[in-house]
Design a protein around this motif. Structure first.
Motif, PDB file in Angstrom:
ATOM      1  N   LEU A 120       0.859  -1.179   0.000  1.00 12.10           N
ATOM      2  CA  LEU A 120       0.000   0.000   0.000  1.00 12.10           C
ATOM      3  C   LEU A 120       0.898   1.232   0.000  1.00 12.10           C
ATOM      4  O   LEU A 120       1.705   1.427   0.916  1.00 12.10           O
ATOM      5  CB  LEU A 120      -0.920   0.030   1.225  1.00 12.10           C
ATOM      6  CG  LEU A 120      -1.797   1.281   1.370  1.00 12.10           C
ATOM      7  CD1 LEU A 120      -2.773   1.393   0.201  1.00 12.10           C
ATOM      8  CD2 LEU A 120      -2.542   1.249   2.695  1.00 12.10           C
ATOM      9  N   TYR A 121       0.784   2.053  -1.025  1.00  8.70           N
ATOM     10  CA  TYR A 121       1.606   3.242  -1.191  1.00  8.70           C
ATOM     11  C   TYR A 121       0.694   4.429  -1.473  1.00  8.70           C
ATOM     12  O   TYR A 121      -0.333   4.285  -2.130  1.00  8.70           O
ATOM     13  CB  TYR A 121       2.575   3.077  -2.370  1.00  8.70           C
ATOM     14  CG  TYR A 121       3.453   1.856  -2.250  1.00  8.70           C
ATOM     15  CD1 TYR A 121       4.716   1.942  -1.671  1.00  8.70           C
ATOM     16  CD2 TYR A 121       3.030   0.620  -2.729  1.00  8.70           C
ATOM     17  CE1 TYR A 121       5.525   0.825  -1.563  1.00  8.70           C
ATOM     18  CE2 TYR A 121       3.827  -0.499  -2.624  1.00  8.70           C
ATOM     19  CZ  TYR A 121       5.075  -0.393  -2.038  1.00  8.70           C
ATOM     20  OH  TYR A 121       5.880  -1.503  -1.935  1.00  8.70           O
ATOM     21  N   PHE A 122       1.079   5.597  -0.987  1.00  6.29           N
ATOM     22  CA  PHE A 122       0.301   6.803  -1.221  1.00  6.29           C
ATOM     23  C   PHE A 122       1.078   7.740  -2.130  1.00  6.29           C
ATOM     24  O   PHE A 122       2.277   7.954  -1.943  1.00  6.29           O
ATOM     25  CB  PHE A 122      -0.011   7.523   0.093  1.00  6.29           C
ATOM     26  CG  PHE A 122      -0.750   6.671   1.078  1.00  6.29           C
ATOM     27  CD1 PHE A 122      -2.036   6.245   0.812  1.00  6.29           C
ATOM     28  CD2 PHE A 122      -0.156   6.292   2.267  1.00  6.29           C
ATOM     29  CE1 PHE A 122      -2.726   5.457   1.725  1.00  6.29           C
ATOM     30  CE2 PHE A 122      -0.838   5.506   3.180  1.00  6.29           C
ATOM     31  CZ  PHE A 122      -2.118   5.086   2.905  1.00  6.29           C
ATOM     32  N   ILE A 123       0.388   8.296  -3.095  1.00  7.54           N
ATOM     33  CA  ILE A 123       0.975   9.266  -4.013  1.00  7.54           C
ATOM     34  C   ILE A 123      -0.057  10.354  -4.231  1.00  7.54           C
ATOM     35  O   ILE A 123      -1.239  10.078  -4.394  1.00  7.54           O
ATOM     36  CB  ILE A 123       1.321   8.624  -5.378  1.00  7.54           C
ATOM     37  CG1 ILE A 123       2.308   7.483  -5.200  1.00  7.54           C
ATOM     38  CG2 ILE A 123       1.866   9.665  -6.336  1.00  7.54           C
ATOM     39  CD1 ILE A 123       2.530   6.665  -6.453  1.00  7.54           C
ATOM     40  N   GLY A 124       0.374  11.602  -4.228  1.00  6.72           N
ATOM     41  CA  GLY A 124      -0.546  12.688  -4.533  1.00  6.72           C
ATOM     42  C   GLY A 124      -0.256  13.927  -3.731  1.00  6.72           C
ATOM     43  O   GLY A 124       0.730  14.019  -2.996  1.00  6.72           O
ATOM     44  N   ALA A 125      -1.125  14.894  -3.862  1.00  2.00           N
ATOM     45  CA  ALA A 125      -0.926  16.209  -3.263  1.00  2.00           C
ATOM     46  C   ALA A 125      -1.016  16.198  -1.746  1.00  2.00           C
ATOM     47  O   ALA A 125      -0.463  17.069  -1.094  1.00  2.00           O
ATOM     48  CB  ALA A 125      -1.950  17.194  -3.831  1.00  2.00           C
ATOM     49  N   VAL A 136       4.227  16.382  -6.964  1.00  2.00           N
ATOM     50  CA  VAL A 136       3.488  15.125  -7.094  1.00  2.00           C
ATOM     51  C   VAL A 136       4.238  14.185  -8.036  1.00  2.00           C
ATOM     52  O   VAL A 136       4.388  12.991  -7.750  1.00  2.00           O
ATOM     53  CB  VAL A 136       2.034  15.361  -7.571  1.00  2.00           C
ATOM     54  CG1 VAL A 136       1.363  14.056  -7.945  1.00  2.00           C
ATOM     55  CG2 VAL A 136       1.234  16.076  -6.485  1.00  2.00           C
ATOM     56  N   LEU A 137       4.758  14.719  -9.138  1.00  2.00           N
ATOM     57  CA  LEU A 137       5.516  13.863 -10.066  1.00  2.00           C
ATOM     58  C   LEU A 137       6.807  13.358  -9.431  1.00  2.00           C
ATOM     59  O   LEU A 137       7.220  12.215  -9.670  1.00  2.00           O
ATOM     60  CB  LEU A 137       5.810  14.614 -11.364  1.00  2.00           C
ATOM     61  CG  LEU A 137       4.587  14.889 -12.235  1.00  2.00           C
ATOM     62  CD1 LEU A 137       4.965  15.705 -13.463  1.00  2.00           C
ATOM     63  CD2 LEU A 137       3.893  13.591 -12.643  1.00  2.00           C
ATOM     64  N   MET A 138       7.440  14.184  -8.597  1.00  2.00           N
ATOM     65  CA  MET A 138       8.618  13.707  -7.861  1.00  2.00           C
ATOM     66  C   MET A 138       8.218  12.575  -6.923  1.00  2.00           C
ATOM     67  O   MET A 138       8.940  11.583  -6.788  1.00  2.00           O
ATOM     68  CB  MET A 138       9.247  14.857  -7.068  1.00  2.00           C
ATOM     69  CG  MET A 138       9.953  15.872  -7.938  1.00  2.00           C
ATOM     70  SD  MET A 138      10.415  17.388  -7.053  1.00  2.00           S
ATOM     71  CE  MET A 138      11.368  16.759  -5.703  1.00  2.00           C
ATOM     72  N   GLY A 139       7.065  12.712  -6.277  1.00  2.00           N
ATOM     73  CA  GLY A 139       6.568  11.665  -5.398  1.00  2.00           C
ATOM     74  C   GLY A 139       6.298  10.372  -6.151  1.00  2.00           C
ATOM     75  O   GLY A 139       6.569   9.281  -5.647  1.00  2.00           O
ATOM     76  N   VAL A 140       5.779  10.498  -7.364  1.00  3.08           N
ATOM     77  CA  VAL A 140       5.533   9.314  -8.201  1.00  3.08           C
ATOM     78  C   VAL A 140       6.855   8.601  -8.479  1.00  3.08           C
ATOM     79  O   VAL A 140       6.947   7.373  -8.358  1.00  3.08           O
ATOM     80  CB  VAL A 140       4.837   9.715  -9.526  1.00  3.08           C
ATOM     81  CG1 VAL A 140       4.837   8.554 -10.507  1.00  3.08           C
ATOM     82  CG2 VAL A 140       3.424  10.207  -9.262  1.00  3.08           C
ATOM     83  N   GLU A 141       7.873   9.373  -8.820  1.00  4.16           N
ATOM     84  CA  GLU A 141       9.178   8.777  -9.121  1.00  4.16           C
ATOM     85  C   GLU A 141       9.753   8.045  -7.903  1.00  4.16           C
ATOM     86  O   GLU A 141      10.230   6.922  -8.006  1.00  4.16           O
ATOM     87  CB  GLU A 141      10.153   9.863  -9.586  1.00  4.16           C
ATOM     88  CG  GLU A 141      11.510   9.318  -9.979  1.00  4.16           C
ATOM     89  CD  GLU A 141      12.446  10.401 -10.476  1.00  4.16           C
ATOM     90  OE1 GLU A 141      13.429  10.047 -11.141  1.00  4.16           O
ATOM     91  OE2 GLU A 141      12.209  11.597 -10.205  1.00  4.16           O
ATOM     92  N   VAL A 142       9.674   8.681  -6.742  1.00  6.87           N
ATOM     93  CA  VAL A 142      10.181   8.063  -5.515  1.00  6.87           C
ATOM     94  C   VAL A 142       9.405   6.791  -5.200  1.00  6.87           C
ATOM     95  O   VAL A 142       9.989   5.753  -4.870  1.00  6.87           O
ATOM     96  CB  VAL A 142      10.113   9.061  -4.337  1.00  6.87           C
ATOM     97  CG1 VAL A 142      10.345   8.362  -3.004  1.00  6.87           C
ATOM     98  CG2 VAL A 142      11.101  10.195  -4.538  1.00  6.87           C
ATOM     99  N   GLN A 143       8.087   6.848  -5.314  1.00  7.69           N
ATOM    100  CA  GLN A 143       7.278   5.663  -5.007  1.00  7.69           C
ATOM    101  C   GLN A 143       7.511   4.542  -6.006  1.00  7.69           C
ATOM    102  O   GLN A 143       7.508   3.373  -5.626  1.00  7.69           O
ATOM    103  CB  GLN A 143       5.793   6.007  -4.935  1.00  7.69           C
ATOM    104  CG  GLN A 143       5.402   6.653  -3.634  1.00  7.69           C
ATOM    105  CD  GLN A 143       5.668   5.765  -2.438  1.00  7.69           C
ATOM    106  OE1 GLN A 143       6.805   5.446  -2.103  1.00  7.69           O
ATOM    107  NE2 GLN A 143       4.618   5.370  -1.766  1.00  7.69           N
ATOM    108  N   LEU A 144       7.726   4.883  -7.262  1.00  6.63           N
ATOM    109  CA  LEU A 144       8.034   3.853  -8.248  1.00  6.63           C
ATOM    110  C   LEU A 144       9.300   3.107  -7.834  1.00  6.63           C
ATOM    111  O   LEU A 144       9.333   1.876  -7.846  1.00  6.63           O
ATOM    112  CB  LEU A 144       8.195   4.454  -9.642  1.00  6.63           C
ATOM    113  CG  LEU A 144       8.660   3.466 -10.712  1.00  6.63           C
ATOM    114  CD1 LEU A 144       7.667   2.326 -10.889  1.00  6.63           C
ATOM    115  CD2 LEU A 144       8.906   4.183 -12.017  1.00  6.63           C
ATOM    116  N   GLU A 145      10.322   3.847  -7.425  1.00  7.09           N
ATOM    117  CA  GLU A 145      11.563   3.221  -6.972  1.00  7.09           C
ATOM    118  C   GLU A 145      11.308   2.352  -5.730  1.00  7.09           C
ATOM    119  O   GLU A 145      11.831   1.251  -5.623  1.00  7.09           O
ATOM    120  CB  GLU A 145      12.632   4.275  -6.674  1.00  7.09           C
ATOM    121  CG  GLU A 145      13.202   4.936  -7.912  1.00  7.09           C
ATOM    122  CD  GLU A 145      13.913   3.948  -8.835  1.00  7.09           C
ATOM    123  OE1 GLU A 145      14.620   3.035  -8.333  1.00  7.09           O
ATOM    124  OE2 GLU A 145      13.759   4.083 -10.065  1.00  7.09           O
TER     125      GLU A 145
END
Length: 156
Positions: A120-125, A136-145
């Motif tokens: 379970l991962y959270f991404i967003g504002a 938010v896009l930086m958060g997406v990149e970090v969560q992808l990793e």
């Protein structure tokens, strides 16, 4: 797009979401302004700033306009309280004080009661690193990793 010989201008006026606005009015012991009153007050403030900045009577140049207010975001996109940028911008809602990107992280004592839920991962504002498209896009990149590491998949 503006017609030939005309310009198009987009103005962003940060305002409270509907719940914050209600709480502020309640705390002040004041009635909550109507949607029309809030839009008119914001519009007047923006036009006044244009005049003060030396742009003249911008209002007389407006041929078409539309307003998205917190209620519009709620009604049109089902965004809770019209909070298009996620959580509020108070000091305790910025950066590391935002909810973590996963549950049960030990370095976040204010979220310590949140059990770890695998995958379970959270991404967003409303989560780290914060709101706005770049963050938010930086958060997406970090969560992808994080997801790739957790799943033991090599990233390219």
């Amino acid at each position: 797009c503006a017609p030939e010989g005309c310009d198009s201008v987009m103005v962003l006026l940060p305002v409270s979401n509907t719940e914050e606005g209600r709480l502020k009015a309640q705390k002040a012991g004041a009635p909550l302004p109507s949607r029309e009153e809030m839009v008119n007050a914001g519009r007047s403030a923006i036009l006044r700033r244009f005049t003060e900045a030396g742009f003249g009577d911008v209002e007389s140049m407006i041929q078409h306009e539309f307003v998205y207010d917190p209620l519009t975001w709620t009604e049109k996109y089902n965004i809770k309280n019209g909070a298009v940028f996620g959580l509020s911008h108070g000091l305790l809602q910025l950066a590391c004080f935002r909810p973590p990107t996963q549950t049960g992280l030990p370095a976040t004592p204010w979220w310590k009661d949140s059990p770890k839920i695998q995958n379970l991962y959270f991404i967003g504002a409303s989560t780290r690193p914060g709101n706005g498209v770049p963050l938010v896009l930086m958060g997406v990149e970090v969560q992808l990793e994080n997801i790739l590491n957790d799943q033991k998949v090599a990233s390219n």
